[in-house]
Design an enzyme around this catalytic site. Sequence first.
Site, mmCIF file in Angstrom:
data_model
loop_
_atom_site.group_PDB
_atom_site.id
_atom_site.type_symbol
_atom_site.label_atom_id
_atom_site.label_comp_id
_atom_site.label_asym_id
_atom_site.label_seq_id
_atom_site.Cartn_x
_atom_site.Cartn_y
_atom_site.Cartn_z
ATOM 1 N N ASP A 122 0.979 -1.282 -0.002
ATOM 2 C CA ASP A 122 -0.003 0.012 0.053
ATOM 3 C C ASP A 122 0.924 1.222 0.172
ATOM 4 O O ASP A 122 2.002 1.100 0.205
ATOM 5 C CB ASP A 122 -0.660 -0.178 1.268
ATOM 6 C CG ASP A 122 -2.127 0.832 0.870
ATOM 7 O OD1 ASP A 122 -3.350 0.206 1.028
ATOM 8 O OD2 ASP A 122 -2.063 2.089 1.096
ATOM 9 N N ASP B 279 3.383 2.030 -4.635
ATOM 10 C CA ASP B 279 2.655 2.797 -5.523
ATOM 11 C C ASP B 279 2.450 2.139 -6.651
ATOM 12 O O ASP B 279 3.158 1.636 -7.430
ATOM 13 C CB ASP B 279 3.249 4.199 -5.609
ATOM 14 C CG ASP B 279 2.237 4.958 -6.595
ATOM 15 O OD1 ASP B 279 1.224 4.306 -7.321
ATOM 16 O OD2 ASP B 279 2.297 6.344 -6.768
ATOM 17 N N VAL B 280 0.999 1.474 -6.759
ATOM 18 C CA VAL B 280 0.845 0.475 -7.789
ATOM 19 C C VAL B 280 0.732 1.181 -9.237
ATOM 20 O O VAL B 280 0.732 0.172 -10.378
ATOM 21 C CB VAL B 280 -0.574 -0.313 -7.724
ATOM 22 C CG1 VAL B 280 -0.818 -1.318 -6.677
ATOM 23 C CG2 VAL B 280 -1.669 0.795 -7.802
ATOM 24 N N ASN C 74 -6.097 -5.671 -5.555
ATOM 25 C CA ASN C 74 -7.306 -4.981 -4.974
ATOM 26 C C ASN C 74 -7.184 -3.224 -5.086
ATOM 27 O O ASN C 74 -7.935 -2.777 -4.996
ATOM 28 C CB ASN C 74 -7.096 -5.128 -3.255
ATOM 29 C CG ASN C 74 -8.221 -3.985 -2.591
ATOM 30 O OD1 ASN C 74 -9.443 -4.414 -2.832
ATOM 31 N ND2 ASN C 74 -7.472 -3.606 -1.805
ATOM 32 N N SER D 74 -15.677 -4.288 -9.508
ATOM 33 C CA SER D 74 -16.851 -3.470 -8.781
ATOM 34 C C SER D 74 -18.271 -3.729 -9.632
ATOM 35 O O SER D 74 -18.306 -4.129 -10.874
ATOM 36 C CB SER D 74 -16.702 -2.069 -8.949
ATOM 37 O OG SER D 74 -17.954 -1.315 -8.542
ATOM 38 N N TYR E 25 -14.101 5.018 -13.881
ATOM 39 C CA TYR E 25 -14.028 4.212 -13.104
ATOM 40 C C TYR E 25 -14.752 2.956 -13.825
ATOM 41 O O TYR E 25 -14.096 1.895 -13.501
ATOM 42 C CB TYR E 25 -14.741 4.463 -11.834
ATOM 43 C CG TYR E 25 -14.777 3.578 -10.618
ATOM 44 C CD1 TYR E 25 -13.476 3.086 -9.924
ATOM 45 C CD2 TYR E 25 -16.070 2.988 -10.221
ATOM 46 C CE1 TYR E 25 -13.582 2.305 -8.760
ATOM 47 C CE2 TYR E 25 -16.086 2.321 -9.008
ATOM 48 C CZ TYR E 25 -14.908 1.840 -8.503
ATOM 49 O OH TYR E 25 -14.913 0.862 -7.552
ATOM 50 N N LYS F 284 -13.213 -0.795 -14.639
ATOM 51 C CA LYS F 284 -13.602 -1.846 -13.963
ATOM 52 C C LYS F 284 -13.988 -3.014 -14.659
ATOM 53 O O LYS F 284 -13.779 -4.348 -14.802
ATOM 54 C CB LYS F 284 -14.561 -1.639 -12.833
ATOM 55 C CG LYS F 284 -14.120 -0.823 -11.490
ATOM 56 C CD LYS F 284 -13.180 -1.661 -10.764
ATOM 57 C CE LYS F 284 -12.634 -1.016 -9.417
ATOM 58 N NZ LYS F 284 -11.708 -1.792 -8.849
ATOM 59 N N THR G 146 -16.163 0.582 4.017
ATOM 60 C CA THR G 146 -14.835 0.911 4.244
ATOM 61 C C THR G 146 -14.444 2.265 4.261
ATOM 62 O O THR G 146 -15.457 3.276 3.995
ATOM 63 C CB THR G 146 -13.945 0.228 2.694
ATOM 64 O OG1 THR G 146 -14.241 1.244 1.647
ATOM 65 C CG2 THR G 146 -14.360 -1.032 2.510
HETATM 66 N N1 LIG Z 1 -15.850 0.216 -1.040
HETATM 67 C C1 LIG Z 1 -16.557 -0.118 -1.815
HETATM 68 O O1 LIG Z 1 -17.887 0.182 -1.692
HETATM 69 C C2 LIG Z 1 -16.351 -0.576 -2.971
HETATM 70 C C3 LIG Z 1 -17.110 -1.166 -3.939
HETATM 71 C C4 LIG Z 1 -16.688 -1.724 -5.071
HETATM 72 C C5 LIG Z 1 -15.452 -1.868 -5.420
HETATM 73 N N2 LIG Z 1 -14.516 -1.553 -4.591
HETATM 74 C C6 LIG Z 1 -13.393 -1.855 -4.976
HETATM 75 O O2 LIG Z 1 -12.230 -2.438 -3.728
HETATM 76 C C7 LIG Z 1 -10.949 -1.873 -3.778
HETATM 77 C C8 LIG Z 1 -10.766 -1.550 -2.431
HETATM 78 O O3 LIG Z 1 -11.500 -0.560 -1.934
HETATM 79 P P1 LIG Z 1 -11.875 -0.061 -0.484
HETATM 80 O O4 LIG Z 1 -12.997 0.493 -0.385
HETATM 81 O O5 LIG Z 1 -11.524 -1.078 0.202
HETATM 82 O O6 LIG Z 1 -10.637 1.181 -0.554
HETATM 83 P P2 LIG Z 1 -10.161 2.194 0.645
HETATM 84 O O7 LIG Z 1 -10.600 3.635 0.146
HETATM 85 O O8 LIG Z 1 -10.765 1.778 1.900
HETATM 86 O O9 LIG Z 1 -8.559 2.211 0.725
HETATM 87 C C9 LIG Z 1 -7.984 2.020 -0.418
HETATM 88 C C10 LIG Z 1 -6.590 1.627 -0.327
HETATM 89 O O10 LIG Z 1 -5.866 1.983 -1.381
HETATM 90 C C11 LIG Z 1 -4.514 2.765 -1.148
HETATM 91 N N3 LIG Z 1 -4.137 3.326 -2.388
HETATM 92 C C12 LIG Z 1 -4.547 4.378 -3.058
HETATM 93 N N4 LIG Z 1 -3.820 4.584 -4.157
HETATM 94 C C13 LIG Z 1 -2.888 3.640 -4.013
HETATM 95 C C14 LIG Z 1 -1.680 3.278 -5.112
HETATM 96 N N5 LIG Z 1 -1.613 4.410 -6.023
HETATM 97 N N6 LIG Z 1 -0.920 2.169 -4.784
HETATM 98 C C15 LIG Z 1 -1.146 1.617 -3.617
HETATM 99 N N7 LIG Z 1 -1.935 1.926 -2.974
HETATM 100 C C16 LIG Z 1 -2.889 2.839 -3.021
HETATM 101 C C17 LIG Z 1 -4.984 3.625 0.081
HETATM 102 O O11 LIG Z 1 -3.705 4.010 0.535
HETATM 103 C C18 LIG Z 1 -5.816 2.792 0.748
HETATM 104 O O12 LIG Z 1 -5.196 2.024 1.780
HETATM 105 C C19 LIG Z 1 -10.828 -0.912 -4.888
HETATM 106 O O13 LIG Z 1 -10.390 -1.536 -6.100
HETATM 107 C C20 LIG Z 1 -12.331 -0.456 -5.093
HETATM 108 O O14 LIG Z 1 -12.199 0.053 -6.341
HETATM 109 C C21 LIG Z 1 -14.809 -1.029 -3.328
#
Ligand SMILES: NC(=O)c1ccc[n+]([C@@H]2O[C@H](COP(=O)([O-])OP(=O)(O)OC[C@H]3O[C@@H](n4cnc5c(N)ncnc54)[C@H](O)[C@@H]3O)[C@@H](O)[C@H]2O)c1
Length: 255
Positions: free
Chosen positions: A38, A62-63, A89, A141, A153, A157, A188
């Site tokens: 992360d 950083d991904v 993720n 998603s 987005y 996805k 989250t």
């Molecule tokens: N939360 C939701 O409702 C939801 C719904 C559908 C899909 N998703 C997907 O699930 C995944 C995780 O979502 P979440 O809600 O748990 O996330 P979150 O917002 O709680 O956390 C995101 C994390 O990504 C890290 N991050 C951001 N940019 C980064 C980078 N360039 N390199 C490495 N790390 C990075 C941040 O530091 C953070 O720890 C994402 O792909 C999101 O699109 C989430």
Amino acid sequence: MVQRFEGKVALVTAAAQGIGAAVARRIAAEGGVVVATDLQQDKLDELVGELGSDKALAVKVDVTSRGEIDAAVAAAVERFGRLDVLVNNAGGCIVSTKPEDTPADEWHRQLDLTLVSAAQCIQSALPHLLESRGNVVTISSVNGLAAFGNIEYSAAKAGQAAMTQNFAARFGPSGVRFNVVAPGTIRTPNWDSQPGTLERLAKLYPLGRAGEPEDIAAAVAFLASDDAAWITGLTLPVEGGVLLGPAALSLAAKD
Ligand SMILES: NC(=O)c1ccc[n+]([C@@H]2O[C@H](COP(=O)([O-])OP(=O)(O)OC[C@H]3O[C@@H](n4cnc5c(N)ncnc54)[C@H](O)[C@@H]3O)[C@@H](O)[C@H]2O)c1
């Protein structure tokens, strides 16, 4: 809990919080070793403290940087000797313009974070996954499956699913599997900046609540384990029934 990841090593991106942290905890609870990556080093360190430094490694990544991804994969293999599972993720909704106005560089930023990064992680991990006959689970998603807004987005996805199918077809004969989990709204820290939104969205779900990160972690653990040994190229929606649509919800309410 069953120990489906005994002797296995998994690298999880964006693992400091939310879905990624839940996936890391689940894999560790099932006996696996986790390489948690992360941007947030302090939260990664906390997670490794919780899981135990013999069972987990934190690597700041950083991904969107191929060099940093490669370094994390190398660190995983150097420390634990193998790589069995990649969980892609990372990737959130970062474009805030109206879709009719989104400039090309914003499109690129969104695609880089969500789609290109996942492809780069796969490329980097692939030599090791070929050796271990491992697998990849990418977190997409419901936005990639139906029109819920956030066009850039959603397109990124949806692209993850097409990419996954093609990797699955290409590397299936070599024993490497590729699958996608497509979550609905999950509780989250992603939602912390929009008070009330999660609660409002939760009412649209036939199962009567928003998802929890653990709901997604359970599906990821299934697809990444040998229980899914004959499943590849799949996009598994984990979404409390929201894809049934608002018509289904209102019809059901009339009965
Ligand atoms: N939360 C939701 O409702 C939801 C719904 C559908 C899909 N998703 C997907 O699930 C995944 C995780 O979502 P979440 O809600 O748990 O996330 P979150 O917002 O709680 O956390 C995101 C994390 O990504 C890290 N991050 C951001 N940019 C980064 C980078 N360039 N390199 C490495 N790390 C990075 C941040 O530091 C953070 O720890 C994402 O792909 C999101 O699109 C989430």
